[in-house]
Design a protein around this motif. Structure first.
Motif, PDB file in Angstrom:
ATOM      1  N   PHE A  31       4.038 -75.512  37.370  1.00 23.13           N
ATOM      2  CA  PHE A  31       2.632 -75.434  37.765  1.00 23.13           C
ATOM      3  C   PHE A  31       1.763 -75.000  36.595  1.00 23.13           C
ATOM      4  O   PHE A  31       2.067 -74.033  35.899  1.00 23.13           O
ATOM      5  CB  PHE A  31       2.440 -74.442  38.912  1.00 23.13           C
ATOM      6  CG  PHE A  31       2.927 -74.922  40.248  1.00 23.13           C
ATOM      7  CD1 PHE A  31       2.668 -74.197  41.395  1.00 23.13           C
ATOM      8  CD2 PHE A  31       3.652 -76.092  40.367  1.00 23.13           C
ATOM      9  CE1 PHE A  31       3.114 -74.630  42.631  1.00 23.13           C
ATOM     10  CE2 PHE A  31       4.109 -76.536  41.595  1.00 23.13           C
ATOM     11  CZ  PHE A  31       3.843 -75.791  42.734  1.00 23.13           C
ATOM     12  N   ASN A  32       0.660 -75.693  36.412  1.00 26.68           N
ATOM     13  CA  ASN A  32      -0.249 -75.408  35.317  1.00 26.68           C
ATOM     14  C   ASN A  32      -0.780 -73.978  35.378  1.00 26.68           C
ATOM     15  O   ASN A  32      -0.899 -73.301  34.368  1.00 26.68           O
ATOM     16  CB  ASN A  32      -1.406 -76.398  35.349  1.00 26.68           C
ATOM     17  CG  ASN A  32      -2.337 -76.266  34.178  1.00 26.68           C
ATOM     18  OD1 ASN A  32      -1.908 -76.040  33.047  1.00 26.68           O
ATOM     19  ND2 ASN A  32      -3.624 -76.424  34.435  1.00 26.68           N
ATOM     20  N   ALA A  33      -1.118 -73.538  36.589  1.00 31.61           N
ATOM     21  CA  ALA A  33      -1.684 -72.196  36.730  1.00 31.61           C
ATOM     22  C   ALA A  33      -1.548 -71.715  38.167  1.00 31.61           C
ATOM     23  O   ALA A  33      -1.456 -72.522  39.104  1.00 31.61           O
ATOM     24  CB  ALA A  33      -3.163 -72.186  36.339  1.00 31.61           C
ATOM     25  N   MET A  34      -1.526 -70.394  38.297  1.00 30.60           N
ATOM     26  CA  MET A  34      -1.543 -69.739  39.601  1.00 30.60           C
ATOM     27  C   MET A  34      -2.658 -68.704  39.556  1.00 30.60           C
ATOM     28  O   MET A  34      -2.886 -68.074  38.521  1.00 30.60           O
ATOM     29  CB  MET A  34      -0.215 -69.039  39.886  1.00 30.60           C
ATOM     30  CG  MET A  34       0.991 -69.952  39.936  1.00 30.60           C
ATOM     31  SD  MET A  34       1.027 -70.974  41.415  1.00 30.60           S
ATOM     32  CE  MET A  34       1.223 -69.743  42.703  1.00 30.60           C
ATOM     33  N   GLY A  35      -3.317 -68.515  40.689  1.00 30.00           N
ATOM     34  CA  GLY A  35      -4.444 -67.595  40.657  1.00 30.00           C
ATOM     35  C   GLY A  35      -4.675 -66.858  41.949  1.00 30.00           C
ATOM     36  O   GLY A  35      -4.037 -67.133  42.970  1.00 30.00           O
ATOM     37  N   TRP A  36      -5.593 -65.916  41.859  1.00 29.58           N
ATOM     38  CA  TRP A  36      -6.063 -65.168  43.025  1.00 29.58           C
ATOM     39  C   TRP A  36      -7.582 -65.237  43.067  1.00 29.58           C
ATOM     40  O   TRP A  36      -8.259 -65.045  42.047  1.00 29.58           O
ATOM     41  CB  TRP A  36      -5.638 -63.701  42.940  1.00 29.58           C
ATOM     42  CG  TRP A  36      -4.180 -63.458  43.133  1.00 29.58           C
ATOM     43  CD1 TRP A  36      -3.218 -63.386  42.161  1.00 29.58           C
ATOM     44  CD2 TRP A  36      -3.505 -63.259  44.373  1.00 29.58           C
ATOM     45  NE1 TRP A  36      -1.992 -63.154  42.721  1.00 29.58           N
ATOM     46  CE2 TRP A  36      -2.138 -63.060  44.090  1.00 29.58           C
ATOM     47  CE3 TRP A  36      -3.917 -63.214  45.703  1.00 29.58           C
ATOM     48  CZ2 TRP A  36      -1.188 -62.835  45.074  1.00 29.58           C
ATOM     49  CZ3 TRP A  36      -2.974 -62.983  46.683  1.00 29.58           C
ATOM     50  CH2 TRP A  36      -1.620 -62.795  46.369  1.00 29.58           C
ATOM     51  N   TYR A  37      -8.088 -65.517  44.253  1.00 28.09           N
ATOM     52  CA  TYR A  37      -9.510 -65.478  44.526  1.00 28.09           C
ATOM     53  C   TYR A  37      -9.722 -64.527  45.695  1.00 28.09           C
ATOM     54  O   TYR A  37      -8.776 -64.163  46.394  1.00 28.09           O
ATOM     55  CB  TYR A  37     -10.037 -66.869  44.887  1.00 28.09           C
ATOM     56  CG  TYR A  37     -10.207 -67.794  43.708  1.00 28.09           C
ATOM     57  CD1 TYR A  37      -9.116 -68.387  43.098  1.00 28.09           C
ATOM     58  CD2 TYR A  37     -11.482 -68.091  43.216  1.00 28.09           C
ATOM     59  CE1 TYR A  37      -9.275 -69.230  42.010  1.00 28.09           C
ATOM     60  CE2 TYR A  37     -11.654 -68.940  42.136  1.00 28.09           C
ATOM     61  CZ  TYR A  37     -10.548 -69.509  41.544  1.00 28.09           C
ATOM     62  OH  TYR A  37     -10.715 -70.355  40.475  1.00 28.09           O
TER      63      TYR A  37
END
Length: 120
Positions: A31-37
């Motif tokens: 996966f290119n990126a993982m995030g939190w919003y």
């Protein structure tokens, strides 16, 4: 798309800490990126942090120096360590993923969210 499940939310006093986890049901290795919003009542969704597959991290201005995002590809899990919590951190926190292999992060997969409440 690989489903994402958040956990670790709850009620904490101001100044306290929490660690959120986001578990994917499949591999996040590519996966290119993982995030939190997060989204607070009456407010727009805002970026908390994201981490690329190369380990580069980006944080929202309001959490810099207090929150840390990390990624364990072997466990298919992303973490958000939150310290020095403030009442204004109260929100529903959402995990997100950019499942592409490269490019400017664009998050298209979302978890159901976990509530974080910080009391004063």
């Amino acid at each position: 798309q690989v489903p994402l499940v958040e956990s670790g939310g709850g009620l904490v006093q101001a100044g306290g800490s929490l660690r959120l986890s986001c578990a994917a049901s499949g591999s996040i290795f590519t996966f290119n990126a993982m995030g939190w919003y997060r989204r607070a009542p009456g407010k727009q969704r805002e970026l908390v942090a994201f981490i690329t597959n190369g380990g580069t991290t980006t944080y929202g201005d309001s959490v810099k120096g207090r929150f840390t995002i990390s990624r364990d590809n072997a466990k298919n899990t992303v973490y958000l360590q939150m310290k020095s919590l403030k009442p204004e951190d109260t929100a529903v926190y959402y995990c997100s993923a950019d499942q592409r292999r490269s490019g400017t992060p664009m998050f298209s997969t979302w978890g159901q969210g976990t509530q974080v409440t910080v009391s004063s």
